[in-house]
Write a protein that holds these residues in place. Structure first.
Motif, PDB file in Angstrom:
ATOM      1  N   THR A  17     -36.851  35.747   8.438  1.00  0.00           N
ATOM      2  CA  THR A  17     -36.581  34.294   8.046  1.00  0.00           C
ATOM      3  C   THR A  17     -35.671  34.197   6.907  1.00  0.00           C
ATOM      4  N   ILE A  18     -34.718  33.629   7.393  1.00  0.00           N
ATOM      5  CA  ILE A  18     -33.462  33.460   6.453  1.00  0.00           C
ATOM      6  C   ILE A  18     -33.221  31.976   6.200  1.00  0.00           C
ATOM      7  N   VAL A  19     -33.201  31.701   5.103  1.00  0.00           N
ATOM      8  CA  VAL A  19     -32.874  30.221   4.580  1.00  0.00           C
ATOM      9  C   VAL A  19     -31.575  30.348   3.745  1.00  0.00           C
ATOM     10  N   VAL A  20     -30.538  29.663   4.428  1.00  0.00           N
ATOM     11  CA  VAL A  20     -29.368  29.571   3.775  1.00  0.00           C
ATOM     12  C   VAL A  20     -28.976  28.030   2.995  1.00  0.00           C
ATOM     13  N   LYS A  21     -28.347  28.150   2.131  1.00  0.00           N
ATOM     14  CA  LYS A  21     -28.337  26.828   1.453  1.00  0.00           C
ATOM     15  C   LYS A  21     -26.856  26.821   1.012  1.00  0.00           C
ATOM     16  N   ILE A  22     -26.038  25.766   1.517  1.00  0.00           N
ATOM     17  CA  ILE A  22     -24.501  25.624   1.067  1.00  0.00           C
ATOM     18  C   ILE A  22     -24.276  24.232   0.241  1.00  0.00           C
ATOM     19  N   GLY A  23     -23.462  24.549  -0.659  1.00  0.00           N
ATOM     20  CA  GLY A  23     -23.360  23.366  -1.607  1.00  0.00           C
ATOM     21  C   GLY A  23     -22.245  22.400  -1.301  1.00  0.00           C
ATOM     22  N   THR A  24     -22.093  21.398  -1.815  1.00  0.00           N
ATOM     23  CA  THR A  24     -20.991  20.280  -1.518  1.00  0.00           C
ATOM     24  C   THR A  24     -19.665  20.918  -2.069  1.00  0.00           C
ATOM     25  N   SER A  25     -19.565  21.658  -2.935  1.00  0.00           N
ATOM     26  CA  SER A  25     -18.294  22.155  -3.649  1.00  0.00           C
ATOM     27  C   SER A  25     -17.882  23.229  -2.514  1.00  0.00           C
ATOM     28  N   SER A  26     -18.594  24.158  -1.444  1.00  0.00           N
ATOM     29  CA  SER A  26     -18.213  24.799  -0.346  1.00  0.00           C
ATOM     30  C   SER A  26     -17.885  24.086   0.890  1.00  0.00           C
TER      31      SER A  26
END
Length: 396
Positions: A17-26
């Protein structure tokens, strides 16, 4: 020679189970428009993980930034009602782009909007868990964001780094990836300090000695402080975490294969169970209980239930079954737990034996103030020596 922590501990299981967060700057370019090439690579990477049999959750920032671009705003709004309105504009646009890209790869997605209240109430917490599990069974990738449109300030996560860590804890994830605008953690902000040195492996958060600053990007809300808080939540839940550059989402696949990219954080070897993860991370404490040295040792070193006789002072207005922080007399946090009495009752019975409670309150109450099954120890104080405090230094 000690084995590499990357190769020794990074072997991917058959299904994770993998959680990925990507930020606004990316997610956005300098003109605040969506960085479609980055989004396309992210979508391709997450779809590939799903095809390999992994369960995947994406926590995506960007709703406010996309809304600003859509409305022609040059600055991120500061008032919460303005943020909510702009987020309502941006969220639909953001999901439309995600849906178009994932549809090309025949990967179904779902939108999941959460507030802090969804994780604070036990029944809603459990229901959120069940929803994610059902989406996994349907081979769907949930795309999570804070429900900015309705969340009030006291029920906001504050940033998506924290949200992603809480979601990872909720579902019992194996990995949490934070995709950001730096390639890894540094000893100081590399944008402000040219002498900052990279950090690739963190065995214990307490061993870090770095200057994290307090700045995020112009359009984002999370700096390195929030990422370290996310690491605390994740690692205490037995989740391995990595910080890596959001411009290269395929780094996720490389890290899972054992490559020493980004900064990786080792999970604690004895994580809390699901209920205690909820107590430790999902709830916001509404009071503090100060313990005498004997009670502090019994709770902090022995994992015992807290009895009324060991309480020397109380702070806060709380009700029975609220979350409270248990401290020694110096105010150092020992544990968190669900309290069996409200603050009025505790003021009457603190320092008294359990056998006296019914006589003092006029009814039969619980023998314990916080039962050990509803108590989560602070990993930072485990094994530390708890010393008494001078009488004139005691809290009032």
């Amino acid at each position: 020679m000690t084995a590499s922590p990357f190769l020794a501990k990074s072997k991917p299981a058959k299904s994770q189970t993998i959680v990925v967060k990507i930020g606004t700057s990316s997610l956005t370019r300098s003109d605040n428009q969506l960085a479609l090439s980055v989004l396309a690579r992210l979508v391709e990477t997450l779809s590939q993980l799903r095809q390999q049999g992994h369960r995947v959750i994406l926590v995506s920032s960007g709703a406010v930034g996309v809304g600003c671009a859509r409305l022609g705003l040059r600055e991120r709004p500061k008032a919460i009602e303005q943020k909510q309105a702009v987020a309502a504009v941006g969220q639909g646009r953001l999901m439309r782009v995600y849906d178009d890209l994932f549809t090309v790869l025949d990967q179904p997605i779902a939108q999941v909007l959460l507030t802090r209240g969804d994780l604070m109430q036990r029944s809603r917490y459990v229901n959120s868990y069940r929803t994610f599990q059902q989406l996994f069974q349907l081979n769907v990738i949930p795309i999570v964001n804070e429900n900015d449109t309705v969340a009030v300030e006291e029920l906001k996560f504050g940033d998506n780094d924290t949200l992603s860590a809480l979601v990872a804890s909720l579902v019992g994830a194996d990995w949490l990836f934070l995709l950001t605008d730096v390639d890894r953690l540094y000893s100081a902000d590399p944008r402000a300090n040219p002498d900052a040195t990279p950090i690739t492996w963190v065995q214990d958060l307490e061993d870090l000695n770095i200057d994290v600053g307090d700045r995020g990007s112009a359009w984002g809300t999370g700096g390195m402080i929030t990422k370290l808080e996310a690491a605390r939540i994740a690692t205490s839940s037995g989740i391995r975490m990595a910080i890596t550059n959001g411009q290269s989402p395929d780094n996720i696949l490389k890290i899972l294969a054992g490559e020493p990219l980004g900064t990786q954080f080792a999970p604690q070897p004895k994580p809390n169970n699901a209920r205690k993860r909820w107590i430790a991370n999902g709830l916001q404490p509404t009071g503090r209980l100060y313990l005498d040295p004997g009670a502090a040792r019994a709770v902090g070193q022995g994992g015992k239930s807290l009895l009324s006789a060991g309480i020397v002072a109380i702070e806060g207005d709380f009700q029975a079954q609220d979350a409270v922080v248990l401290c020694d007399r110096n105010g150092q946090e020992i544990a968190r737990g669900l309290v069996n009495y409200n603050h009025h009752e505790l003021q009457q019975i603190r320092g008294r034996r359990s056998s006296e409670i019914s006589m003092i309150l006029g009814y039969d109450g619980a023998d314990t103030v916080v039962h050990r099954d509803n108590l989560v120890l602070n990993p930072d104080t485990l094994g530390s020596e708890i010393k008494p405090m001078a009488a004139d230094e005691q809290p009032h």
